[in-house]
Design a protein around this motif. Structure first.
Motif, PDB file in Angstrom:
ATOM      1  N   TYR A 170       3.299 -33.597  28.150  1.00 47.52           N
ATOM      2  CA  TYR A 170       2.449 -33.072  29.222  1.00 47.52           C
ATOM      3  C   TYR A 170       1.344 -32.132  28.741  1.00 47.52           C
ATOM      4  CZ  TYR A 170       6.066 -34.799  32.458  1.00 47.52           C
ATOM      5  OH  TYR A 170       6.961 -35.587  33.152  1.00 47.52           O
ATOM      6  N   GLN A 171       1.071 -32.089  27.449  1.00 43.86           N
ATOM      7  CA  GLN A 171      -0.015 -31.197  27.006  1.00 43.86           C
ATOM      8  C   GLN A 171      -1.359 -31.888  27.187  1.00 43.86           C
ATOM      9  OE1 GLN A 171       0.193 -29.686  22.930  1.00 43.86           O
ATOM     10  NE2 GLN A 171      -0.917 -27.856  23.570  1.00 43.86           N
ATOM     11  N   PHE A 172      -2.311 -31.161  27.714  1.00 45.70           N
ATOM     12  CA  PHE A 172      -3.639 -31.712  27.986  1.00 45.70           C
ATOM     13  C   PHE A 172      -4.304 -32.100  26.661  1.00 45.70           C
ATOM     14  CE2 PHE A 172      -8.075 -31.730  29.263  1.00 45.70           C
ATOM     15  CZ  PHE A 172      -8.021 -32.293  30.521  1.00 45.70           C
ATOM     16  N   PRO A 173      -4.844 -33.335  26.577  1.00 46.45           N
ATOM     17  CA  PRO A 173      -5.304 -33.821  25.266  1.00 46.45           C
ATOM     18  C   PRO A 173      -6.643 -33.260  24.794  1.00 46.45           C
ATOM     19  CG  PRO A 173      -5.476 -35.538  26.925  1.00 46.45           C
ATOM     20  CD  PRO A 173      -4.856 -34.362  27.620  1.00 46.45           C
ATOM     21  N   GLU A 174      -6.919 -32.017  25.148  1.00 45.79           N
ATOM     22  CA  GLU A 174      -8.023 -31.282  24.524  1.00 45.79           C
ATOM     23  C   GLU A 174      -7.482 -30.485  23.330  1.00 45.79           C
ATOM     24  OE1 GLU A 174      -9.294 -28.420  27.499  1.00 45.79           O
ATOM     25  OE2 GLU A 174      -7.321 -27.485  27.527  1.00 45.79           O
ATOM     26  N   LYS A 175      -6.153 -30.235  23.331  1.00 45.15           N
ATOM     27  CA  LYS A 175      -5.529 -29.461  22.255  1.00 45.15           C
ATOM     28  C   LYS A 175      -5.231 -30.389  21.086  1.00 45.15           C
ATOM     29  CE  LYS A 175      -5.180 -25.600  24.829  1.00 45.15           C
ATOM     30  NZ  LYS A 175      -4.821 -25.918  26.148  1.00 45.15           N
TER      31      LYS A 175
ATOM     32  N   ASN B  87      -5.801 -40.160  20.466  1.00 41.59           N
ATOM     33  CA  ASN B  87      -6.879 -40.863  19.754  1.00 41.59           C
ATOM     34  C   ASN B  87      -6.300 -41.900  18.795  1.00 41.59           C
ATOM     35  OD1 ASN B  87      -8.625 -39.221  21.137  1.00 41.59           O
ATOM     36  ND2 ASN B  87      -9.819 -38.610  19.359  1.00 41.59           N
ATOM     37  N   ALA B  88      -5.256 -41.517  18.066  1.00 40.99           N
ATOM     38  CA  ALA B  88      -4.646 -42.459  17.124  1.00 40.99           C
ATOM     39  C   ALA B  88      -4.138 -43.695  17.879  1.00 40.99           C
ATOM     40  CB  ALA B  88      -3.500 -41.788  16.373  1.00 40.99           C
ATOM     41  N   LEU B  89      -3.457 -43.475  19.012  1.00 46.06           N
ATOM     42  CA  LEU B  89      -2.915 -44.617  19.753  1.00 46.06           C
ATOM     43  C   LEU B  89      -4.029 -45.555  20.236  1.00 46.06           C
ATOM     44  CD1 LEU B  89      -0.041 -42.884  21.810  1.00 46.06           C
ATOM     45  CD2 LEU B  89       0.190 -44.362  19.798  1.00 46.06           C
ATOM     46  N   GLU B  90      -5.231 -44.962  20.472  1.00 47.91           N
ATOM     47  CA  GLU B  90      -6.359 -45.787  20.942  1.00 47.91           C
ATOM     48  C   GLU B  90      -7.272 -46.246  19.806  1.00 47.91           C
ATOM     49  OE1 GLU B  90      -8.167 -44.139  24.828  1.00 47.91           O
ATOM     50  OE2 GLU B  90      -6.892 -42.539  24.098  1.00 47.91           O
ATOM     51  N   ASN B  91      -6.852 -45.952  18.560  1.00 46.74           N
ATOM     52  CA  ASN B  91      -7.673 -46.291  17.392  1.00 46.74           C
ATOM     53  C   ASN B  91      -9.053 -45.639  17.415  1.00 46.74           C
ATOM     54  OD1 ASN B  91      -6.212 -48.080  15.537  1.00 46.74           O
ATOM     55  ND2 ASN B  91      -5.939 -49.299  17.406  1.00 46.74           N
ATOM     56  N   TRP B  92      -9.108 -44.424  17.929  1.00 51.12           N
ATOM     57  CA  TRP B  92     -10.351 -43.652  17.913  1.00 51.12           C
ATOM     58  C   TRP B  92     -10.310 -42.713  16.706  1.00 51.12           C
ATOM     59  CZ3 TRP B  92     -11.517 -41.209  23.370  1.00 51.12           C
ATOM     60  CH2 TRP B  92     -11.756 -42.244  24.289  1.00 51.12           C
ATOM     61  N   PRO B  93     -11.495 -42.220  16.273  1.00 52.63           N
ATOM     62  CA  PRO B  93     -11.498 -41.245  15.178  1.00 52.63           C
ATOM     63  C   PRO B  93     -10.745 -39.966  15.560  1.00 52.63           C
ATOM     64  CG  PRO B  93     -13.720 -42.049  15.612  1.00 52.63           C
ATOM     65  CD  PRO B  93     -12.847 -42.588  16.704  1.00 52.63           C
TER      66      PRO B  93
ATOM     67  N   ASP C 241       1.207 -44.025  29.203  1.00 55.57           N
ATOM     68  CA  ASP C 241      -0.215 -44.357  29.055  1.00 55.57           C
ATOM     69  C   ASP C 241      -0.968 -44.236  30.381  1.00 55.57           C
ATOM     70  OD1 ASP C 241       1.351 -46.538  29.762  1.00 55.57           O
ATOM     71  OD2 ASP C 241      -0.144 -47.980  29.076  1.00 55.57           O
ATOM     72  N   GLY C 242      -0.264 -44.375  31.515  1.00 56.68           N
ATOM     73  CA  GLY C 242      -0.921 -44.178  32.819  1.00 56.68           C
ATOM     74  C   GLY C 242      -1.375 -42.727  32.957  1.00 56.68           C
ATOM     75  N   TRP C 243      -0.502 -41.807  32.620  1.00 54.64           N
ATOM     76  CA  TRP C 243      -0.819 -40.367  32.670  1.00 54.64           C
ATOM     77  C   TRP C 243      -2.026 -40.088  31.762  1.00 54.64           C
ATOM     78  CZ3 TRP C 243      -1.215 -36.188  29.369  1.00 54.64           C
ATOM     79  CH2 TRP C 243      -1.069 -34.899  29.901  1.00 54.64           C
ATOM     80  N   VAL C 244      -1.957 -40.633  30.548  1.00 57.61           N
ATOM     81  CA  VAL C 244      -3.030 -40.374  29.573  1.00 57.61           C
ATOM     82  C   VAL C 244      -4.361 -40.925  30.099  1.00 57.61           C
ATOM     83  CG1 VAL C 244      -3.888 -40.902  27.242  1.00 57.61           C
ATOM     84  CG2 VAL C 244      -1.461 -40.367  27.588  1.00 57.61           C
ATOM     85  N   LYS C 245      -4.340 -42.138  30.639  1.00 57.61           N
ATOM     86  CA  LYS C 245      -5.590 -42.755  31.144  1.00 57.61           C
ATOM     87  C   LYS C 245      -6.192 -41.908  32.259  1.00 57.61           C
ATOM     88  CE  LYS C 245      -5.500 -47.648  30.137  1.00 57.61           C
ATOM     89  NZ  LYS C 245      -4.070 -48.008  29.915  1.00 57.61           N
ATOM     90  N   ARG C 246      -5.329 -41.451  33.188  1.00 63.04           N
ATOM     91  CA  ARG C 246      -5.857 -40.660  34.310  1.00 63.04           C
ATOM     92  C   ARG C 246      -6.408 -39.327  33.808  1.00 63.04           C
ATOM     93  NH1 ARG C 246      -1.685 -43.418  36.592  1.00 63.04           N
ATOM     94  NH2 ARG C 246      -0.063 -41.883  36.187  1.00 63.04           N
ATOM     95  N   VAL C 247      -5.690 -38.683  32.892  1.00 64.54           N
ATOM     96  CA  VAL C 247      -6.119 -37.369  32.408  1.00 64.54           C
ATOM     97  C   VAL C 247      -7.391 -37.494  31.549  1.00 64.54           C
ATOM     98  CG1 VAL C 247      -5.432 -35.565  30.773  1.00 64.54           C
ATOM     99  CG2 VAL C 247      -3.874 -36.246  32.571  1.00 64.54           C
ATOM    100  N   LYS C 248      -7.500 -38.607  30.808  1.00 64.79           N
ATOM    101  CA  LYS C 248      -8.659 -38.767  29.917  1.00 64.79           C
ATOM    102  C   LYS C 248      -9.860 -39.409  30.625  1.00 64.79           C
ATOM    103  CE  LYS C 248      -7.652 -38.637  25.101  1.00 64.79           C
ATOM    104  NZ  LYS C 248      -7.689 -39.328  23.813  1.00 64.79           N
TER     105      LYS C 248
END
Ligand code: NAD
Ligand code: TYD
Length: 343
Positions: A184-189, A197-203, A314-321
């Protein structure tokens, strides 16, 4: 017992509410949260609807609301998490950090004084000690040298809480934890940003040389420490809460790539954060000695559990991102990339 939690829709607050209600089903919690970009009621779906839990949307700077809530609920304990909690955002725009972290804490302390709250746990951070040279470790008497608008505002709020104890006898206790990670940590940290990012193959954007050191604390261990402070902490005291787990950022990012099966070519060195604190390190000897708390979750286990959580949410991540996050990401990381021959 009745507890007022502030900022309970954020990362640590929501973990604490779930943790606490599971262990104290006879107690009740009111959660006051403004629902800023970092607040998310999805984090509390598990407790929503329970008679022992009530959510109130509101700002801790709103004195009328805070006083009304204390008059209505008469909580014995306040656990104060609400804050603007991200260093980078406090650099981009410092004003919200000062408003919420300082003025908001003051508003709560004033109300706690008026309604004679029996315990006021002020959740703070090791960042108030600033950057420490090797091999120093900050104990609770270490000088305060906050280096960012975020940590300066937190240091100010710690001093306010302690002054309300000294002057008015408000039974405030200050906790200073190291960098938390977990579900549940916000993915700005750092850790959730690297994982998602790794899971999405982003830098994976690494500030500067990536050799900065942080001490990592699994959020569940932090919740257990706060529970101990709520139950047995001494008013007017400060308790450091560390994970006993120092890592360089670059090594953490590499470990995340290894655990997610992604290549190291995803590592991207980007322009460093202004005023970036090089190393945090703290001693938790006092809370271990006085309250018998010690961190239990090893980094390998905590990181694996955290990656698994992000993978399966991944639903949580998509909505938060989505939405505003994209704008923040663009504003903060665009044009930041630089070329380093090697990280
Ligand atoms: P977070 O950003 O995930 O959550 C903050 C919560 O506070 C959100 O739900 C937000 O809506 C709420 N909030 C913000 N401003 C508010 C206001 N004016 N009124 C009411 N609610 C408001 O933060 P977090 O990472 O869970 O951190 C919680 C606390 O722990 C903070 O005080 C932070 O300084 C401290 N802390 C965090 C860490 C860490 O690693 N994340 C480490 C040590 C200490
Ligand atoms: P962060 O999670 O923002 O916590 P704090 O700055 O409060 O310790 O950052 C942790 C470390 O990771 C810090 O040294 C900054 C670094 N960092 C990066 O290298 N890249 C990033 O994109 C972010 C967000 C942080």
């Amino acid at each position: 017992m009745r507890l007022l939690i502030t900022g309970g829709a954020g990362f640590i607050g929501s973990n604490f509410i779930r943790y606490y209600l599971a262990r104290h089903p006879e107690d009740s919690i009111v959660n006051l949260d403004k629902l800023t970009y970092a607040g998310n009621l999805e984090n509390l779906a598990e407790v929503e609807g329970r008679p022992a839990y009530r959510f109130v949307k509101g700002d801790i700077c709103d004195a009328t609301l805070v006083v009304r809530l204390l008059a209505e609920e008469r909580p014995q304990v306040v656990v104060h998490f609400a804050a603007e909690s991200h260093v980078d955002r406090s650099i981009l725009a410092p004003s919200p950090a000062f408003e919420t972290n300082l003025h908001g804490t003051f508003t709560l302390l004033e109300a706690a004084r008026q309604y004679k709250v029996e315990r006021f746990v002020h959740i703070s951070t090791d960042e108030v000690y600033g950057s420490l040279a090797e091999p120093l470790e900050a104990d609770e008497n270490f000088p305060l040298r906050p280096g960012s608008p975020y940590s300066a505002a937190k240091a100010g709020s710690d001093l306010l809480a302690l002054s309300f104890y000294t002057t008015y006898g408000v039974p405030a206790v200050v906790t200073r934890a190291s960098n938390n990670y977990g579900p549940y940590q916000f993915p700005e940290k750092f850790i959730p940003l690297m994982i998602t990012n790794a899971l999405e193959n982003w830098p994976l954007p690494i500030y500067g040389d990536g050799r900065q050191v942080r001490d990592w604390l699994f959020v569940e261990d932090h919740c257990a420490a706060i529970e101990a402070v709520v139950e047995r902490g001494r008013a007017g005291e400060i308790y450091n809460i560390g994970g006993n787990c120092s890592w360089e950022n670059l090594s953490v990012a590499r470990e995340i790539l290894r655990l997610t099966g992604r290549p190291e070519s995803l590592l991207a060195s980007v322009v460093d954060r202004p005023g970036h604190d090089r190393r945090y390190a703290l001693s938790s000897a006092k809370i271990e000695r006085e309250l018998g708390w010690t961190p239990r979750v090893e980094f390998a286990e905590g990181l694996a559990r955290t990656i698994e959580w992000y993978r399966s949410h991944d639903g949580w991540v998509k909505r938060v991102k989505g939405g505003d996050y994209r704008l923040y990401y663009q504003q903060h990381y665009e044009n930041r990339e630089q070329t380093f021959s090697r990280l």
